[in-house]
Write an enzyme that holds these catalytic residues in place. Structure first.
Site, PDB file in Angstrom:
ATOM      1  N   THR A   1      -3.699  -3.182  -3.156  1.00  0.00           N
ATOM      2  CA  THR A   1      -2.767  -4.305  -3.098  1.00  0.00           C
ATOM      3  C   THR A   1      -1.543  -4.024  -3.956  1.00  0.00           C
ATOM      4  OG1 THR A   1      -3.544  -5.521  -5.063  1.00  0.00           O
ATOM      5  CG2 THR A   1      -4.761  -5.855  -3.014  1.00  0.00           C
ATOM      6  N   ASP A   2      -0.448  -4.696  -3.674  1.00  0.00           N
ATOM      7  CA  ASP A   2       0.625  -4.769  -4.655  1.00  0.00           C
ATOM      8  C   ASP A   2       0.100  -5.632  -5.807  1.00  0.00           C
ATOM      9  OD1 ASP A   2       3.090  -4.399  -5.840  1.00  0.00           O
ATOM     10  OD2 ASP A   2       4.241  -5.033  -4.092  1.00  0.00           O
ATOM     11  N   ALA A   3       0.838  -5.670  -6.913  1.00  0.00           N
ATOM     12  CA  ALA A   3       0.353  -6.371  -8.107  1.00  0.00           C
ATOM     13  C   ALA A   3       0.008  -7.819  -7.769  1.00  0.00           C
ATOM     14  CB  ALA A   3       1.400  -6.308  -9.211  1.00  0.00           C
ATOM     15  N   LEU A   4      -1.196  -8.238  -8.114  1.00  0.00           N
ATOM     16  CA  LEU A   4      -1.649  -9.580  -7.783  1.00  0.00           C
ATOM     17  C   LEU A   4      -1.106 -10.640  -8.737  1.00  0.00           C
ATOM     18  CD1 LEU A   4      -5.354  -8.945  -6.697  1.00  0.00           C
ATOM     19  CD2 LEU A   4      -3.340  -9.300  -5.247  1.00  0.00           C
TER      20      LEU A   4
END
Length: 606
Positions: free
Chosen positions: A299-302
């Protein structure tokens, strides 16, 4: 209930280990003795005992480091060696040690240490003449330098197709607006990194190129039809999957209703369309099954607002795992010892979600096996093979080597685009005074230094748009024969600064409209007074049309990377000097030492 769940966790150690391997934590700041509500801004530059214990106790799969963690070669390697040793000593698999090193404006290694390449749009400007040459060479060099420092995973290249001039977060990070060119350059750079043993990452799936919202601060939406999605947004990803084996693909926190219009109720009770990061239709049905991606989905940064505004941290991790993501990047913030219990709780909560049937145990274990396979394929266990002292020496010989700097300069020289020239270039020593109008003092110093070495007889002055000394700036302007005005548009995004930790300083940045109006007024005045005018776009060139009427020359560089050098001169004075390959290239074009051969990778209107 809690006792029962704890027992289940103990009865299924493989599941707990698998969940932990699927988490990647940022270690940007850490305050060892602070259990307070105050914001922690102490950079982590050495591995502290609480974090050694955290790695040992949890068995997390990876960490990501930022510029604040990185000071010099010895310190970086010592930190990365300690991270791997903490995992090894506890009997865990080697860690992913990740970094955002795209080149251009998204770099974390200090630019005075490593080779400072112009970014993707600059590479895109070289494509017409050089094809994939600079994508390949920059990819190889970045991988060699990062691996010599103990990194094994790079969150690059960005393969978003930038078709939106108002895109606030991708823009110059893209190779351009032509999907086929982006696909080819992205594939070449990815393959070059992976050929050196570095895991590379295509991002941001299914495409962040046509957005006017930064997913750090909101939830963007792309309303392309399916044909445009397939022929533009998805093409760089499908092309790389078909021709190579990307180690990783990073998701985007973006709504794509044509791909999935499923609605969810956010934590504030509002209905909204699922972002791609949470969409099983997008991550599993499309990317994994239809497109045939075999690697790791991260994921991209959550902690970005595109996710954090809508989900609490546990729910975000559960939903993205249910969608098919293998790694949850930055799922929670650890800034002090007291925060570590939140990581343990997150792992237990995800295990509990499996026991409750919200997540498939088989899918979680298979996902962890994909991670294990990637770590084995890229030989992460061999990362600390050299003794630390030898590794430091090797890195010192690798980073910013003469050969690497030559490629850096060659890329910069090939990047410059001459958009307009009313028979003004080259500027010669016959000119008496040149005045520069630059976005800030460091850019003043860099371009002044580059021009002065080529035009030693010419008086060169510079005013910074960040300076309030308008009287002095006006006097310098009045004396000039030539005005060179440079602009950086748009402003830096949070991705370039580092991330959500920088949101306060990002919000306090100088409004871009003010600088643009100052530049325009200066160029108008210069033309009225019969001065020669040169305008330089240092970032995306979409706004050059604003200045075209008043500029005899328009150049585009797509980059403004700087190196900072400090030394003592012959008189015992401490000197700070700024320079960079892109400023050398600009000075050489302005003075006629080289010809601008770059081609615009995006469309503009003059």
């Amino acid at each position: 209930m809690s006792t029962s769940c704890a027992v289940k966790t103990k009865e299924d150690p493989l599941l707990k280990q698998s969940v932990a391997q699927k988490l990647m934590i940022d270690l940007r700041y850490f305050c060892e003795d602070a259990d307070t509500a105050e914001t922690c801004r102490t950079p982590l530059i050495e591995l502290l005992p609480p974090l050694v214990d955290m790695i040992a106790d949890t068995g997390i799969g990876g960490v990501i480091l930022f510029a604040e963690n990185l000071q010099d070669i010895s310190q970086i390697l010592t930190l990365n060696y300690a991270l791997q040793q903490a995992a090894k000593a506890a009997g865990h698999p080697p860690l992913f040690i990740a970094i955002d090193q795209e080149g251009g404006r998204v770099v974390r290694i200090p630019q005075n240490l490593g080779t400072s390449f112009a970014g993707n749009m600059a590479i895109g400007a070289t494509y017409a003449k050089h094809g994939g040459k600079f994508a390949r060479e920059s990819g190889e060099i970045m991988a060699k330098e990062l691996m010599s420092l103990g990194f094994n995973l790079n969150f690059a290249p960005t393969v978003d197709v930038n078709v939106n001039p108002l895109n606030p977060v991708i823009n110059v990070r893209s190779y351009g607006e032509e999907a086929k060119v982006v696909a080819e350059l992205g594939r070449v750079q990815l393959a070059a990194m992976q050929s050196q043993g570095m895991l590379a990452t295509l991002k941001h799936f299914p495409g962040h190129g046509d957005t006017s919202v930064d997913s750090h601060t909101g939830l963007p939406r792309v309303d392309h039809d399916l044909l445009q999605i397939e022929n533009s947004d998805l093409l760089p990803f499908s092309y790389a999957i078909e021709h190579d084996s990307p180690a990783m693909i990073m998701t985007a926190h973006i709504q794509y209703p044509e791909l999935d219009n499923t609605e969810f109720t956010n934590k504030e009770g509002e209905a909204s369309i699922l972002p791609a990061t949470m969409s099983r239709k997008i991550l599993t049905d499309l990317l994994r099954n239809k497109m045939g991606f075999k690697g790791v989905i991260v994921t991209d940064a959550l902690n970005m607002a595109g996710i954090a505004h809508y989900f609490d941290q546990t729910e975000a991790v559960i939903k993205t795992f249910a969608a098919g993501a293998d790694i949850a990047l930055m799922p929670l913030t650890i800034r002090r010892p007291a925060d570590i219990k939140d990581l343990n709780k997150l792992i237990d909560d995800v295990v509990r979600a499996v026991h409750k049937g919200r997540l498939s145990r088989q899918e979680i274990v298979e996902s962890a096996q994909r991670i294990e396979q990637a770590k084995s394929q890229y030989q992460l266990a061999q990362g600390n093979a050299l003794p630390l002292e030898q590794a430091i020496e090797q890195a010192q010989n690798t980073l910013g080597s003469k050969q690497h700097r030559q490629v850096e300069q060659a890329l910069a020289n090939s990047t410059i685009v001459q958009i307009k020239n009313n028979n003004v270039l080259p500027v010669s020593n016959k000119v008496n005074n040149i005045h520069l109008s630059m976005p800030d003092t460091t850019k003043c110093m860099a371009l002044t230094f580059a021009l002065k070495t080529r035009l030693p007889a010419v008086h060169i002055s510079c005013s910074s748009l960040a300076s309030s000394n308008t009287t002095a700036n006006l006097a310098l302007f009045e004396q000039a024969d030539v005005l060179i005005a440079a602009d950086i548009s748009p402003n830096q995004s949070l991705a370039e600064l580092g991330g959500m930790d920088d949101i306060q300083s990002w919000r306090q940045r100088t409004p871009k409209e003010l600088q643009l109006s100052q530049q325009l007024a200066q160029l108008q005045a210069a033309k009225t007074q019969g001065k020669t005018t040169i305008f330089i776009s240092l970032r995306t060139p979409y706004n050059v049309g604003l200045f075209a009427e008043y500029a005899d020359v328009i150049l585009a560089s797509f980059a403004y990377n700087l190196n900072k050098t400090e030394y003592m001169d012959d008189y015992g004075r401490f000197i700070t000097q700024y320079n960079g390959a892109i400023y050398n290239a600009l000075a050489d074009v302005i003075t006629g030492k080289i010809i601008a051969t770059g081609s615009l990778p995006v469309s503009i209107e003059l």
